[in-house]
Design an enzyme around this catalytic site. Sequence first.
Site, PDB file in Angstrom:
ATOM      1  N   LYS A 110       0.961  -1.298   0.026  1.00  0.00           N
ATOM      2  CA  LYS A 110      -0.054  -0.032   0.014  1.00  0.00           C
ATOM      3  C   LYS A 110       0.959   1.264   0.078  1.00  0.00           C
ATOM      4  O   LYS A 110       1.981   1.055   0.349  1.00  0.00           O
ATOM      5  CB  LYS A 110      -0.911  -0.058   1.077  1.00  0.00           C
ATOM      6  N   THR A 121      10.764   0.276   3.921  1.00  0.00           N
ATOM      7  CA  THR A 121       9.666   0.836   3.035  1.00  0.00           C
ATOM      8  C   THR A 121       8.280   1.007   3.564  1.00  0.00           C
ATOM      9  O   THR A 121       8.321   0.641   4.675  1.00  0.00           O
ATOM     10  CB  THR A 121       9.561  -0.322   1.700  1.00  0.00           C
ATOM     11  N   GLU A 138       0.000   9.535  -3.803  1.00  0.00           N
ATOM     12  CA  GLU A 138      -1.219  10.662  -3.536  1.00  0.00           C
ATOM     13  C   GLU A 138      -1.195  11.639  -4.847  1.00  0.00           C
ATOM     14  O   GLU A 138      -0.313  12.348  -5.040  1.00  0.00           O
ATOM     15  CB  GLU A 138      -0.869  11.347  -2.286  1.00  0.00           C
ATOM     16  N   ASN A 189      -3.705  16.208   1.209  1.00  0.00           N
ATOM     17  CA  ASN A 189      -2.841  16.232   2.321  1.00  0.00           C
ATOM     18  C   ASN A 189      -3.157  17.921   3.298  1.00  0.00           C
ATOM     19  O   ASN A 189      -2.570  17.961   4.182  1.00  0.00           O
ATOM     20  CB  ASN A 189      -1.411  16.210   2.009  1.00  0.00           C
TER      21      ASN A 189
END
Lengths: 405, 405
Positions: free
Chosen positions: B177, B188, B274, B400
């Site tokens: 993810k 990671t 994103e 964000n």
Amino acid sequence: MSVKILGGITAPKGFKASGVHCGIRKNKNKLDLALLVSDVPCATAAVYTQNKVQGAPILVTKTHIADGYSQAMLCNSGNANTCNPNGVELAKTCCELAAQATGLKPNDFVIASTGVIGMPLPIEPFVTGIPLAVDMLSNKGGNFAAEAIMTTDTRRKDFALEFKLGGVLCRMGVMTKGSGMINPNMATMLTFITTDVAISPQMLDQALKAEVKETLNQICVDGDTSTNDMAVVMANGLAGNPYIAENNADYATFCTILHKICVWASREIAGDGEGATKLLQCSVHHAPSKAVALSVAKSIISSDLFKSAMFGEDANWGRALCAIGYAEGDFSIKNVSLTLKSEKGEVLVCQNAMYHPYSEEFASEILSEREIEILVDMHDGDYYAQAWGCDLTYEYVKINGDYRS
Amino acid sequence: MSVKILGGITAPKGFKASGVHCGIRKNKNKLDLALLVSDVPCATAAVYTQNKVQGAPILVTKTHIADGYSQAMLCNSGNANTCNPNGVELAKTCCELAAQATGLKPNDFVIASTGVIGMPLPIEPFVTGIPLAVDMLSNKGGNFAAEAIMTTDTRRKDFALEFKLGGVLCRMGVMTKGSGMINPNMATMLTFITTDVAISPQMLDQALKAEVKETLNQICVDGDTSTNDMAVVMANGLAGNPYIAENNADYATFCTILHKICVWASREIAGDGEGATKLLQCSVHHAPSKAVALSVAKSIISSDLFKSAMFGEDANWGRALCAIGYAEGDFSIKNVSLTLKSEKGEVLVCQNAMYHPYSEEFASEILSEREIEILVDMHDGDYYAQAWGCDLTYEYVKINGDYRS
């Protein structure tokens, strides 16, 4: 101890400047060539980008001020003169043209360029522009020069202070510009500082190198270290103060003034970062070392996630703590507290690196201001540092998605 | 040599999984708890974030797999369980609840969390959710588990390969993810890999640590190294291949498969960063060392300016060269060439670190594709590396600016 005065880089005695449109930028309403000339030679210190790709003007300026002196400065905007096969040759020719027009020598010139990287830059605009800039030179011309070095800056950035050394009135002026590709590393964006203080090149160099570590290197707009960063101080000595050639009380005063000038420049560059709606100032207290204090402050104001949260006026302090956690250096996070502050008040949001209950409504109100301070207390020593940045906005993406057209 | 198969992390023999909604996320349509159980103990290797702020689940997982083995994995989304005063206690309680419901021991569990940092996390959702997840366990449940670990990801990310070792059919599956706070450092984001290969914990650890340096650590969405990054491989040996306990031909094959799995995961995370509209893949050829190749590739795909230019489909290659220039390492830029490539074709934009004439129209056409490759040739050695990122978009800022509400 110091008073703000008008005039920017021409506020100190014996400096003349001008800013003209010479045709590098397509828009005829935008000035694109700045010239600065001192009546007498100046002790000169400079710091440059640590990027392995360096603009041609930097290579030329380094050789010109290798002896510690310069007397003039030429700077264009609209093209960085970087990664051009004939860049160095072009920068040298510009200095020759400027020498002819002013009666100085080519190596009296500091030369700088800012704008797009890797676009061919013709000599023609300089051939017509340099004589025009010489004609326009004036001891009130600092503002025009400051306008001519702007790229995506939304406002001219110049400033000056008056102060005393050994009872003698002295002045220091600065012009600077941003506003993208801002993540100075041992150097800074284009910042030009003038002063009429009498100081040796060695002491000037020492003062500048110490200062940029704590101010101009502590700015971040987007994490991209430019190829053309340069900060220069030119001191012509015309104030007539006792010559500074050693680490004495006058040198300490000089450094204090230089610090004020550089803090001002740092806040201006950060607050006018590309697309910015807010200035972020991070102050780190009680760090175990100066290096950790600097690194923690810079890490927070460099975080895209934290910058986006500030744009959204969302007190998402976990992102600031996360950014402390990946900052360079050997330190403990366990005693860290975080406070968000603005003219609306302040709120403690994190204590001992853990959630501390607070009102989200009040925090949002604090973050609605244009200037936001993030106070970090590491409770782990006596060192202090600051860093300056801005929020990350739609406008940043828009400006940079289409910068060249 | 390997064939893509369905089933994700439940494709290998002997693994069951599930994904349920337990109430950590407000939206009842979003799964927020993933469970994975192997029929037998698994050799287990993991790498974790290097952030000094570490999620509570990481601290618990480290002790649980210290002996090289685990048998199950529990992961929630919606809350990172980081900077919560009772975080470690809560993670341990979750493992106890899961052990009771499965008949395993608490330290058989790898535990992970992802979501907001520093928000209190109650135990109640786990009390009801864990038994539900156990009830739902199935050897077809990999897809549900992959859905349950998503945060701002726009799509489920799982994948599996089938291959032979010593003539025996084996399988490897992965779920992973993103999609913000992505800048892995020696670790990671959450990536869970399962395999039925028989391999010793030592060799598994060696394979994973070598692999993440070249793939999962080479992703960047926003430069923010998360507090909860973790990559885990669980190998239960049920394929029945000759046990891998040394650096032999089967180990080399295993590493090749692990590399394919990790490249897939890296591309998925980067391409679904994103707000992303484009996957950027940078391939560096002929570098003087592996470290320089990795550093240069990562620097380009991490540049906000270059990422914004890619969003605008503007071939502003000077920003890529600038990013090479500030990459870490001792190397020369003077022979660097840059090529932009996509399904539409390729165009050389820079040679010997200088402008190379090209058609802006054709370059824009190349950049109109969803997958863009940036080819860097350093002409200075034999080393090669890649990195993966995405463009920087309005949507990133939007996501964000208002992540928590």
